[in-house]
Design a protein around this motif. Sequence first.
Motif, short mmCIF file in Angstrom:
data_model
loop_
_atom_site.label_atom_id
_atom_site.label_comp_id
_atom_site.label_asym_id
_atom_site.label_seq_id
_atom_site.Cartn_x
_atom_site.Cartn_y
_atom_site.Cartn_z
N LEU B 284 0.88 -1.16 0.00
CA LEU B 284 0.00 0.00 0.00
C LEU B 284 0.92 1.22 0.00
O LEU B 284 1.42 1.64 1.04
CB LEU B 284 -0.92 -0.05 1.23
N GLU B 285 1.16 1.71 -1.20
CA GLU B 285 2.26 2.67 -1.38
C GLU B 285 1.88 4.10 -1.10
O GLU B 285 2.75 4.96 -0.99
CB GLU B 285 2.79 2.54 -2.81
N ASP B 286 0.56 4.36 -1.07
CA ASP B 286 0.08 5.73 -0.89
C ASP B 286 -0.91 5.76 0.27
O ASP B 286 -1.38 4.73 0.71
CB ASP B 286 -0.65 6.20 -2.17
N PRO B 287 -1.29 6.97 0.69
CA PRO B 287 -2.32 7.06 1.71
C PRO B 287 -3.70 6.61 1.18
O PRO B 287 -3.94 6.61 -0.03
CB PRO B 287 -2.37 8.55 2.06
N HIS B 288 -4.56 6.26 2.10
CA HIS B 288 -5.97 5.96 1.82
C HIS B 288 -6.18 4.79 0.86
O HIS B 288 -7.07 4.82 0.02
CB HIS B 288 -6.70 7.19 1.27
N CYS B 289 -5.36 3.78 0.98
CA CYS B 289 -5.62 2.56 0.21
C CYS B 289 -6.45 1.63 1.09
O CYS B 289 -6.39 1.68 2.31
CB CYS B 289 -4.32 1.83 -0.12
N GLU B 290 -7.24 0.80 0.41
CA GLU B 290 -8.01 -0.20 1.13
C GLU B 290 -7.79 -1.55 0.47
O GLU B 290 -7.90 -1.67 -0.75
CB GLU B 290 -9.49 0.19 1.10
N THR B 291 -7.49 -2.56 1.28
CA THR B 291 -7.27 -3.87 0.66
C THR B 291 -7.89 -4.96 1.53
O THR B 291 -7.83 -4.90 2.75
CB THR B 291 -5.75 -4.11 0.42
N HIS B 292 -8.54 -5.90 0.88
CA HIS B 292 -9.13 -7.05 1.58
C HIS B 292 -8.51 -8.32 1.02
O HIS B 292 -8.53 -8.52 -0.19
CB HIS B 292 -10.64 -7.10 1.37
N MET B 293 -7.99 -9.14 1.88
CA MET B 293 -7.37 -10.39 1.42
C MET B 293 -8.18 -11.54 2.02
O MET B 293 -8.19 -11.73 3.23
CB MET B 293 -5.93 -10.47 1.93
N LYS B 300 -7.70 -32.13 1.28
CA LYS B 300 -7.80 -33.50 1.82
C LYS B 300 -6.63 -34.33 1.33
O LYS B 300 -5.71 -33.79 0.72
CB LYS B 300 -9.13 -34.11 1.38
N GLY B 301 -6.71 -35.63 1.58
CA GLY B 301 -5.63 -36.53 1.14
C GLY B 301 -4.32 -36.12 1.78
O GLY B 301 -4.26 -35.82 2.97
N ASN B 302 -3.27 -36.09 0.94
CA ASN B 302 -1.96 -35.68 1.46
C ASN B 302 -1.62 -34.26 1.03
O ASN B 302 -0.45 -33.86 1.04
CB ASN B 302 -0.88 -36.63 0.95
N ALA B 303 -2.61 -33.50 0.62
CA ALA B 303 -2.35 -32.15 0.09
C ALA B 303 -1.65 -31.27 1.12
O ALA B 303 -1.87 -31.39 2.32
CB ALA B 303 -3.65 -31.51 -0.35
N HIS B 304 -0.82 -30.39 0.60
CA HIS B 304 -0.12 -29.42 1.44
C HIS B 304 -0.32 -28.05 0.83
O HIS B 304 0.02 -27.82 -0.32
CB HIS B 304 1.37 -29.79 1.48
N VAL B 305 -0.88 -27.14 1.61
CA VAL B 305 -1.14 -25.79 1.09
C VAL B 305 -0.53 -24.77 2.03
O VAL B 305 -0.76 -24.79 3.24
CB VAL B 305 -2.66 -25.54 0.95
N ASP B 306 0.26 -23.90 1.46
CA ASP B 306 0.99 -22.90 2.25
C ASP B 306 0.64 -21.52 1.71
O ASP B 306 0.90 -21.21 0.55
CB ASP B 306 2.49 -23.21 2.11
N ASN B 307 0.04 -20.70 2.55
CA ASN B 307 -0.22 -19.31 2.18
C ASN B 307 0.68 -18.38 2.96
O ASN B 307 0.58 -18.29 4.18
CB ASN B 307 -1.69 -18.95 2.47
N HIS B 308 1.56 -17.72 2.27
CA HIS B 308 2.39 -16.68 2.87
C HIS B 308 1.89 -15.34 2.36
O HIS B 308 1.85 -15.13 1.14
CB HIS B 308 3.86 -16.87 2.46
N THR B 309 1.50 -14.46 3.25
CA THR B 309 1.01 -13.16 2.78
C THR B 309 1.80 -12.04 3.45
O THR B 309 2.27 -12.18 4.59
CB THR B 309 -0.48 -12.96 3.11
N VAL B 310 1.94 -10.97 2.72
CA VAL B 310 2.57 -9.77 3.26
C VAL B 310 1.69 -8.59 2.89
O VAL B 310 1.35 -8.43 1.72
CB VAL B 310 3.98 -9.51 2.66
N VAL B 311 1.30 -7.79 3.88
CA VAL B 311 0.70 -6.51 3.52
C VAL B 311 1.59 -5.43 4.13
O VAL B 311 1.91 -5.46 5.31
CB VAL B 311 -0.79 -6.39 3.94
N ASP B 312 2.00 -4.54 3.25
CA ASP B 312 3.01 -3.56 3.63
C ASP B 312 2.39 -2.16 3.62
O ASP B 312 2.12 -1.60 2.55
CB ASP B 312 4.17 -3.66 2.62
N HIS B 313 2.14 -1.64 4.81
CA HIS B 313 1.59 -0.28 4.93
C HIS B 313 2.76 0.69 4.89
O HIS B 313 3.54 0.76 5.84
CB HIS B 313 0.83 -0.12 6.25
N ILE B 314 2.84 1.43 3.80
CA ILE B 314 4.00 2.31 3.62
C ILE B 314 3.65 3.75 3.98
O ILE B 314 4.46 4.48 4.54
CB ILE B 314 4.52 2.18 2.18
#
Lengths: 252, 442
Positions: B284-293, B300-314
Amino acid sequence: MLTIKNLHAQIEDNQILRGINLEVKPGEVHAIMGPNGSGKSTLASVLAGREDYEVTDGEVIFEGKDLLDLAPEERAREGVFLAFQYPVEIPGVSSTNFLKTAVNQIREHKGLDPLDAVSFLKLIKEKMKLVEIDQSLLSRSLNEGFSGGEKKRNEIFQMAVLDPKLAILDETDSGLDIDALRIVANGVNQLKRADNAVIVVTHYQRLLDYIIPDFVHVLYQGRIVKSGDKSLALELEDKGYDWIKDEVGSLV
Amino acid sequence: MKPKAVKADIASKLVDKFNEFEKELNGHSKSPMHTVRKNALEELKSNGLPGPKDEEYKYTNLVKSIEKHIDLDNVSNDSSLSDSEVESFLFDNEDANIIVFINGLYAARHSKIISPVSDLVVLDFEEAFMQHPEEVIAHFGNYAAKYKDPYASVNTAFSKNGAFIKVSPGKVIEKPIMIHFISDTRQGIPVYYPRNLFIIGERSEVNIVESFHTFGDQPSLVNQVTEIVVSKEAKGSYYKLQLESDNAQRVDNTQIHQRKDSVFNTYTLTFGGAMVRNNLNIALEDPHCETHMYGLYLIKGNAHVDNHTVVDHIMPESFSNEIYKGILDDKATGVFNGKIFVRQDAQKTNAFQSNKNILLTDDAKMNSKPQLEIWADDVKCSHGCTTGQLDDEQMFYLRSRGISAESARAILLHAFAADVLETVKFEFIREHLDRIIHERLH
């Protein structure tokens, strides 16, 4: 309709029911009273099929079927209904959708076609009047943020919609003010017919002023120690439970 | 010493592959685009790929998984998909702009853009570079380089095809843009590197829906990078519907840059894949940004799911809201790592994060880690994560009304996912998701 023979049940290693015998016929209202910890709610839970309890002896026959063999949903489909003492809140589940699923799974079990949206709505509207429940309550998530009285009224509303053969009201009077108590009792009385039965589990006589029992049983230490008619309830109200405890004590 | 040797193995194989790739480019290997590729390859050469000791890949040993399932010397991106097979993956009654990629290659025949070209440009990435070289070069690789993920470098090195979307300033694109990536694994093991660039013009509005599918039972490896620029006062949403087979390997990097007064929603919805790693970075590089993640993984099974998130308020006075929910069955494992940065200038930031999970078995596992780094002093931030089982009392209540255990479970899980699902704006996507969830839960 319901025959309970020598029912023993425990939770973990705690023996709670120690040989219950009870016969309920169509058209009857039975009250089960008793001091705290006597096993009243356990009996209600065991009949509804709560899995925390282990039945160690005895049998329960409902309409010719071994009730203890059935899963909770199968008991409900056969016509057993438990009005919970503490109905759980289920956020995100709409009361109406939940009831529709229940009604139609019970109908499917009976070999009936599912109710369409219009007939279901009609049924709901009709039963809503019975317990004076508000439409806005039903558009909310199931029991979420309901007051104690609203939760209890919702239980009786569900009972009205599902139309069970045997309704077990587990301390339905607890936490109700006198107006709510009257509404709930009135709902139960209107649902009463010659072909269904009610078991009222309660600590106090108060509810029995409105739902008149044919039989009153006193549960103590996991057994029915005394049975009588509605005057027994009045006697208990008058004298408390100590004389029962003394009577049982003197027998040992 | 041994793990290092493994690391070197895949990375050096990729370097060999790059040499082959370069030869196929013919005359284009001297272009400015190729310079970016070569720089990315140098990064790969010096850094290698992250092993299990790498903090960012601690719970997700992608290198090992790729080693085990993907023979990089035996890759085939050939496809024999028929028209009707492709169509089976498209949504019903889709009144939308459609782009289809098969094993990474743009399938012009199945794509159709119905919005006027004055409002919306949609091209294959390679073609976009020919037609709009300055614009592509201005953005290409700039953003991905900021949050260095080694797999993003691999993608950059091999980037060629993908979706280029440009929304003209002030235009509202009413019809969603559907991007379908289909892996056809029947001819061999496909490995490809989709590269997307979305430039959303000032005051414009657009909704982009990506879906990923697999045909056939063999493994596939897809390494994707998406760069998105959300200009001043623009609005938009970006959905990822990950519906691949349980032999699919996926690593996905998404870098989003929001400018002043922009509003953007991302949905990361994972219903398939053997190993899925999603890196979602929002600046979020400027003022007054809005973000929804929003995130939902139902695995199921042997599935592997990895969510890495970064929100950067600048910069000051921006708002971020993150809700990730997971339902894990069988032996599935999940990882959530949510970083919130609030830089010194970003006063009056509001940042919220929540990650909730339900494990349906004793063998399912979840690692959840929120990470807040706050340098400003006047901010509101909150985060929470929970992992538990279905509530026994709720189950009993529903069953005591005649509802089967199976239905009761589905009702409760659906309710659990509701605060993500209910925010989905498009009816047809919601219906599609409901259908998948219904099938999965019954």
